[in-house]
Design a protein around this motif. Structure first.
Motif, short mmCIF file in Angstrom:
data_model
loop_
_atom_site.label_atom_id
_atom_site.label_comp_id
_atom_site.label_asym_id
_atom_site.label_seq_id
_atom_site.Cartn_x
_atom_site.Cartn_y
_atom_site.Cartn_z
N LYS A 35 0.84 -1.20 0.00
CA LYS A 35 0.00 0.00 0.00
C LYS A 35 0.88 1.26 0.00
N THR A 39 0.81 4.09 -2.85
CA THR A 39 0.60 5.49 -2.49
C THR A 39 1.69 6.37 -3.09
N ALA A 42 0.80 6.81 -6.56
CA ALA A 42 -0.33 7.74 -6.64
C ALA A 42 0.13 9.18 -6.66
N LYS A 57 -1.33 0.12 -12.20
CA LYS A 57 -2.67 0.69 -12.12
C LYS A 57 -3.74 -0.37 -11.87
N ALA A 60 -3.49 -0.83 -8.13
CA ALA A 60 -3.94 0.37 -7.41
C ALA A 60 -5.45 0.52 -7.46
N SER A 65 -10.00 2.72 -2.27
CA SER A 65 -9.61 3.91 -1.52
C SER A 65 -8.81 4.90 -2.37
N PHE A 66 -8.34 4.46 -3.55
CA PHE A 66 -7.62 5.36 -4.45
C PHE A 66 -8.62 6.04 -5.38
N SER A 84 -2.98 16.09 -3.18
CA SER A 84 -2.22 15.05 -2.48
C SER A 84 -1.80 15.52 -1.10
N THR A 95 -7.49 8.45 -1.19
CA THR A 95 -6.18 8.99 -1.56
C THR A 95 -6.20 9.36 -3.03
N TYR A 97 -5.18 9.62 -6.66
CA TYR A 97 -4.20 8.92 -7.48
C TYR A 97 -3.99 9.76 -8.73
#
Length: 423
Positions: A35, A39, A42, A57, A60, A65-66, A84, A95, A97
């Motif tokens: 993770k 991140t 991202a 990708k 991800a 959550s992305f 970000s 989060t 991306y």
């Protein structure tokens, strides 16, 4: 004699079986990313292997959550209010991306999203629209060659419907790129699709095999490609900028901080342009640029057709999309000849294309033309612009999914619409 021949050929046969197994059997051999690594990716839009590849990708976007944040060069323009940094400081359950680099436009984003459409199905996404994409040329050869991989084209061709107007239009568009002429499998398949013909059995097999090669090769070697390319990310910058934000996201304090940072970072010129950008790119030549763009218009461009292709994909994939129309530096734009009316005309046309087809989630920052420090240089988000974008994204993510699309390709996937300046 036969035994000797068999012994001699056995290693080759075994090797072929192993290669075929790696390619066609449904298991993956290759590095899984943590993770933390995902991140980092991202926050690393300048990492081309992760943009044009598949493995990163896919992993991800298998994690809901992305939040895909698609755009172009604005991704690298980091300050304390960059999404970000902002959402790292003030977690909101997702989060961002970052998907974009200098030169990425609608068509490159179409192929990016299409290659992982399964992972992104029914997901929320954010798409940043830059007016300058909609120049007379649209995407040019070097940008296409750099940001659209053969694997992404195979992925599209495998499911392309030869009877669909979207397939015909896109196939004809792709045939205009010289870099694809040497790709026999792709080029011959595009010619059939452009003529509204199904792929031959051999072409379907070739496309499917090539697609599998691309996916498995990327899975096997993506870790190595990252070492070779280096993680050209923004993670360290983002962490540093994040520290300047207050502990709590109080509206008035954030508004003042965004203003103060914008003022401090652009105090060596009269155009509110970031000091470093001014010194490196503009100071030596700005006097020769006055009124040079007085005839610029963003109303006639093949980019509108690429944009319609992307809207078709979003609708087909049941994506709930927030569109952000990026602000520009009004002081600089006025100096170079791009008036507020020019930008408002573009805003009106692109919103017509969106809203007439049910894409009503739009945050239009065109009205920030004269807002100080909304732009950090000439055409990219600055602290006050990013703060407005953060708030729009935060509001969007709290809302229930809204999808009521009614695609109208008869109007918007036409050269008449793409060139229409009196819409």
């Amino acid at each position: 004699m036969k035994i000797k021949i068999f012994k001699a050929g056995a290693p080759l046969i075994l090797a072929l079986i192993l290669v075929a197994s790696l390619i066609f059997l449904p298991f993956n051999i290759g590095g899984k990313y943590t993770k933390r690594e995902l991140t980092d990716f991202a926050q690393s839009p300048l990492n081309t292997p992760s943009f044009t590849g598949y493995s990163i990708k896919k992993q991800a976007f298998s994690d809901p959550s992305f939040l895909p944040l698609l755009g172009s060069s604005e991704m690298e323009h980091v300050d304390s209010f960059h999404p970000s940094a902002y959402f790292s400081k003030y977690p909101a359950g997702f989060t961002p991306y970052l998907v974009g680099q200098p030169g990425t436009t609608t068509l490159t984003q179409f192929f990016y999203v299409n290659s992982v459409a399964h992972e992104l199905k029914n997901r929320k996404m954010v798409f940043i629209i830059s007016p300058q994409w909609f120049s007379k040329l649209g995407i040019v050869e070097p940008e296409f060659r750099n940001f659209v991989s053969k694997g992404e084209i195979y992925s599209w061709m495998k499911t392309a419907n030869p009877k669909s107007s979207t397939t015909t239009q896109l196939a004809k568009h792709l045939l205009q790129f010289k870099s694809l002429e040497a790709e026999e499998t792709i080029h011959s398949a595009l010619e059939r699709l452009a003529a509204k013909k199904s792929l031959t059995s051999w072409q379907r097999l070739s496309v499917s095999t090539s697609l599998q090669f691309w996916k498995k090769e990327d899975i096997l070697f993506s870790k190595l490609s990252q070492v070779v390319a280096g993680k050209i990310g923004l993670s360290q910058k983002i962490k540093a900028y994040e520290k300047h934000l207050p502990k709590k996201p109080e509206r008035q304090a954030l508004d003042q901080l965004a203003y103060d940072q914008g003022k401090e970072n652009s105090n060596n010129n009269p155009f509110q342009i970031n000091n470093n950008v001014w010194n490196k790119r503009i100071k030596s030549k700005y006097k020769s640029i006055e009124n040079k763009k007085i005839n610029v218009s963003y109303l006639s461009s093949p980019e509108y057709l690429d944009f319609q292709q992307l809207l078709n994909l979003f609708a087909k994939n049941h994506n709930d999309v927030l569109f952000l129309i990026q602000p520009v530096n009004g002081t600089w734009s006025s100096y170079t000849g791009v008036s507020e009316e020019t930008l408002q005309a573009f805003s009106s046309k692109i919103k017509t294309q969106l809203q007439n087809q049910g894409f009503n989630q739009i945050a239009d920052f065109t009205d920030m033309y004269n807002t100080e420090y909304a732009s950090g240089d000439t055409i990219h988000f600055g602290p006050r612009g990013w703060l407005a974008a953060d708030r729009a994204i935060e509001h969007f993510m709290k809302q229930p999914v809204k999808q009521h699309y009614k695609i109208n390709n008869k109007k918007f996937l036409t050269n008449n619409w793409a060139s229409n300046t009196a819409f």
